[in-house]
Scaffold this motif. Structure first.
Motif, PDB file in Angstrom:
ATOM      1  N   LEU A 155       3.395  10.323  -9.404  1.00  0.00           N
ATOM      2  CA  LEU A 155       2.687  10.582 -10.656  1.00  0.00           C
ATOM      3  C   LEU A 155       1.988  11.936 -10.630  1.00  0.00           C
ATOM      4  O   LEU A 155       1.998  12.669 -11.625  1.00  0.00           O
ATOM      5  CB  LEU A 155       1.671   9.461 -10.915  1.00  0.00           C
ATOM      6  N   VAL A 156       1.383  12.272  -9.470  1.00  0.00           N
ATOM      7  CA  VAL A 156       0.712  13.579  -9.335  1.00  0.00           C
ATOM      8  C   VAL A 156       1.726  14.713  -9.465  1.00  0.00           C
ATOM      9  O   VAL A 156       1.503  15.711 -10.160  1.00  0.00           O
ATOM     10  CB  VAL A 156      -0.043  13.663  -7.997  1.00  0.00           C
ATOM     11  N   ILE A 212       2.181   1.815  -3.448  1.00  0.00           N
ATOM     12  CA  ILE A 212       1.137   2.350  -4.328  1.00  0.00           C
ATOM     13  C   ILE A 212       0.928   3.838  -4.070  1.00  0.00           C
ATOM     14  O   ILE A 212       0.827   4.649  -4.999  1.00  0.00           O
ATOM     15  CB  ILE A 212      -0.177   1.567  -4.144  1.00  0.00           C
ATOM     16  N   LEU A 213       0.869   4.211  -2.755  1.00  0.00           N
ATOM     17  CA  LEU A 213       0.676   5.612  -2.393  1.00  0.00           C
ATOM     18  C   LEU A 213       1.845   6.470  -2.886  1.00  0.00           C
ATOM     19  O   LEU A 213       1.649   7.550  -3.441  1.00  0.00           O
ATOM     20  CB  LEU A 213       0.529   5.743  -0.877  1.00  0.00           C
ATOM     21  N   ARG A 230       0.833  -1.206   0.000  1.00  0.00           N
ATOM     22  CA  ARG A 230       0.000   0.000   0.000  1.00  0.00           C
ATOM     23  C   ARG A 230       0.867   1.257   0.000  1.00  0.00           C
ATOM     24  O   ARG A 230       0.568   2.255  -0.654  1.00  0.00           O
ATOM     25  CB  ARG A 230      -0.921  -0.006   1.213  1.00  0.00           C
ATOM     26  N   THR A 269       3.866   5.829  -5.342  1.00  0.00           N
ATOM     27  CA  THR A 269       3.812   5.912  -6.800  1.00  0.00           C
ATOM     28  C   THR A 269       2.773   6.941  -7.254  1.00  0.00           C
ATOM     29  O   THR A 269       3.015   7.736  -8.182  1.00  0.00           O
ATOM     30  CB  THR A 269       3.469   4.544  -7.400  1.00  0.00           C
ATOM     31  N   ALA A 270       1.601   6.948  -6.568  1.00  0.00           N
ATOM     32  CA  ALA A 270       0.539   7.901  -6.909  1.00  0.00           C
ATOM     33  C   ALA A 270       1.019   9.335  -6.688  1.00  0.00           C
ATOM     34  O   ALA A 270       0.764  10.231  -7.512  1.00  0.00           O
ATOM     35  CB  ALA A 270      -0.710   7.620  -6.084  1.00  0.00           C
ATOM     36  N   ILE A 271       1.722   9.542  -5.555  1.00  0.00           N
ATOM     37  CA  ILE A 271       2.225  10.884  -5.263  1.00  0.00           C
ATOM     38  C   ILE A 271       3.223  11.322  -6.321  1.00  0.00           C
ATOM     39  O   ILE A 271       3.184  12.463  -6.804  1.00  0.00           O
ATOM     40  CB  ILE A 271       2.871  10.919  -3.861  1.00  0.00           C
TER      41      ILE A 271
END
Length: 322
Positions: free
Chosen positions: A13-14, A6-7, A3, A9-11
């Motif tokens: 990407l943003v 994933i978090l 998790r 990676t999301a940050i």
């Protein structure tokens, strides 16, 4: 752990997406300003920057133009620096600052002057694409003729000017709006006219203008304004220094042929004594009128299809504006 990955990676990407969007927008701003350097200076102003910077990542766009030069037909204005700032989360509100002096030259007349100031600030706030409010303030303003040496033309300790939307006059179905204008000058001096410690205020209304600021650069803006029934209403202008004053009210519109129609009532005291030698004797009464018992001059100036009337007597002509 998964998790967290994933978090993270999301940050990432943003951040990457935000950075890419900011860099793209900054590039568009730079390209738009650079494109003004290719303008002809007649149909649209020509703007050049010795050095152009776009900074402010990640939440602002700070545009700095050093050694700025703007050309409008025969007139050129050179300015040491201007800056503009827009917040990403408030893109309809622009703040601008200028560092003087501004040097103004006119290739047609050969004139040269300089305008200096302290703390010049401007702001523009939009409601959609309609101007909600535009303001300009400056302190310690001085305007000098620099053709031969430097001679002070006029000065003021403070200037404030505002354009404010008139919501009740907005007609979205016709695409027109209206603005109220207010201008004030404090501690005005003009050595050539023996004026010191004066002040001036102006209140006006401009109706029938486009409700989209992107249309303000339209070469057919004046015909469009005329067709919309636009008018310039001078609610009041007054300039006073001691016992001397000049004031006026009136309105102006354009005919289908671009000729001025309107009427302005003027009153003054002590002005004729200062500018009398600048006017031919037979023109003084036509322009300023006759004095009453307390020395106040009054006159009505009319405009009919471009012809200027003093009372019923034609005294001049304004050519068609389009």
């Amino acid at each position: 752990m998964k998790r967290f990955a994933i978090l993270a990676t999301a940050i990432v990407l943003v951040v990457v997406a935000w950075s890419g969007a900011w860099l793209y927008a900054a590039g568009e701003i730079r390209r738009t300003i650079d494109a003004q350097a290719a303008a002809d200076g007649i149909s649209s102003p020509r703007l050049t920057c010795g050095t152009l910077e776009v900074a402010g990542f990640p939440f602002r766009f700070d545009v700095t133009c050093l050694e700025a030069s703007a050309q409008i037909e025969d007139m050129t204005v050179d300015l040491a620096e201007w800056r503009a700032t827009v917040l990403v989360y408030r893109p309809t509100h622009l703040l601008a600052f200028g560092r003087g002096p501004a040097r103004i030259t006119d290739a047609f007349t050969g004139s040269s002057s300089e305008l200096s100031w302290e703390e010049l600030e401007a702001s523009v706030r939009l409601s959609g694409w309609r101007i909600a409010r535009a303001s300009l303030t400056a302190d310690t303003i001085a305007w000098s003729d620099t053709l031969v040496g430097q001679s002070l033309i006029g000065s003021a300790s403070h200037l404030e000017a505002h354009l404010i939307d008139m919501p009740d006059a907005h007609e979205p179905e016709r695409g027109v709006s209206a603005l109220a204008a207010y201008v004030r000058l404090e501690d005005v001096s003009a050595p050539g006219f023996d004026v010191a410690g004066g002040e001036a205020t102006l209140e006006a209304e401009l109706t029938g203008i486009p409700d989209d600021v992107r249309a303000f650069g339209d070469p057919d803006l004046l015909p469009r304004w005329q067709q919309a029934g636009g008018a310039l209403n001078l609610v009041g202008f007054r300039a006073q220094a001691g016992e001397q004053f000049f004031q006026s009210t009136g309105s102006l519109q354009l005919s289908d042929a671009g000729l001025a129609n309107g009427r302005f009532d003027v009153e003054s005291r002590g002005i004729l004594e200062e500018i009398g030698d600048m006017l031919p004797p037979d023109m003084r009464q036509l322009i300023l009128g006759n004095p009453d018992a307390d020395g106040t001059y009054s006159q009505s100036i009319g405009l009919t299809n471009g012809v200027i009337f003093s009372g019923m007597l034609p005294i001049g002509m304004i050519p068609a504006l389009f």
